[in-house]
Design an enzyme around this catalytic site. Structure first.
Site, PDB file in Angstrom:
ATOM      1  CB  SER A  62      21.509  91.821  -2.013  1.00  0.00           C
ATOM      2  OG  SER A  62      20.132  91.561  -1.839  1.00  0.00           O
ATOM      3  CE  LYS A  99      19.711  87.885   0.084  1.00  0.00           C
ATOM      4  NZ  LYS A  99      20.073  89.237  -0.219  1.00  0.00           N
TER       5      LYS A  99
END
Length: 142
Positions: A62, A99
């Site tokens: 991701s 993230k």
């Protein structure tokens, strides 16, 4: 991207490796120099605050657009403030993730994926968020 392993830096290991004065060209080769200008410790290069630093191994894809790949080791500094657009290690409802922190709207932080294949994490009022540190370096094996 999930975090699969967490490590602390070794307290006793500090090794300096030769650092050549010449840079390496990414195009045409240049003659090699026969001397070493100085040494460089990877600890000195990657760790700014030893007491506040830890390593984690990333899992998943991701964050690939940010240069973080499955199996990479991330150097994380807990002493740095988690600012807008910084890549952070966070716990969302007890699950560790890596993230990019988006604080465009400070009242609604978003943890953004760096891949079109993964959704961003838009935090709700009932979500529990804890930022563990800011990623400062990525160790990526070729």
């Amino acid at each position: 991207m999930l975090i699969t392993e967490i490590f602390r830096p070794a307290e006793q290991f500090q090794r300096s490796i030769a650092l050549y004065a010449d840079t390496v060209k990414a195009g045409f080769p240049s003659p090699a120099q026969d001397y070493i200008e100085k040494t460089l410790s990877l600890d000195d290069l990657c760790i700014r605050t030893p007491a506040a630093t830890f390593f984690v191994r990333a899992s998943g894809s991701s964050m690939e657009k940010a240069g973080i790949h499955d199996g990479d080791v991330l150097v994380v500094d807990r002493s740095l403030p988690p600012g807008h657009r910084k890549i952070v290690i966070a716990s969302v409802d007890g699950e560790f993730v890596c993230k990019r922190l988006d604080l465009s709207d400070p009242s609604k932080p978003v943890l953004r994926a760096e891949s079109d294949d993964y959704p961003d994490i838009t935090l709700r009022d009932e979500d529990e968020l804890e930022i563990f540190g800011v990623v400062t370096t990525v160790v990526h094996a070729l």
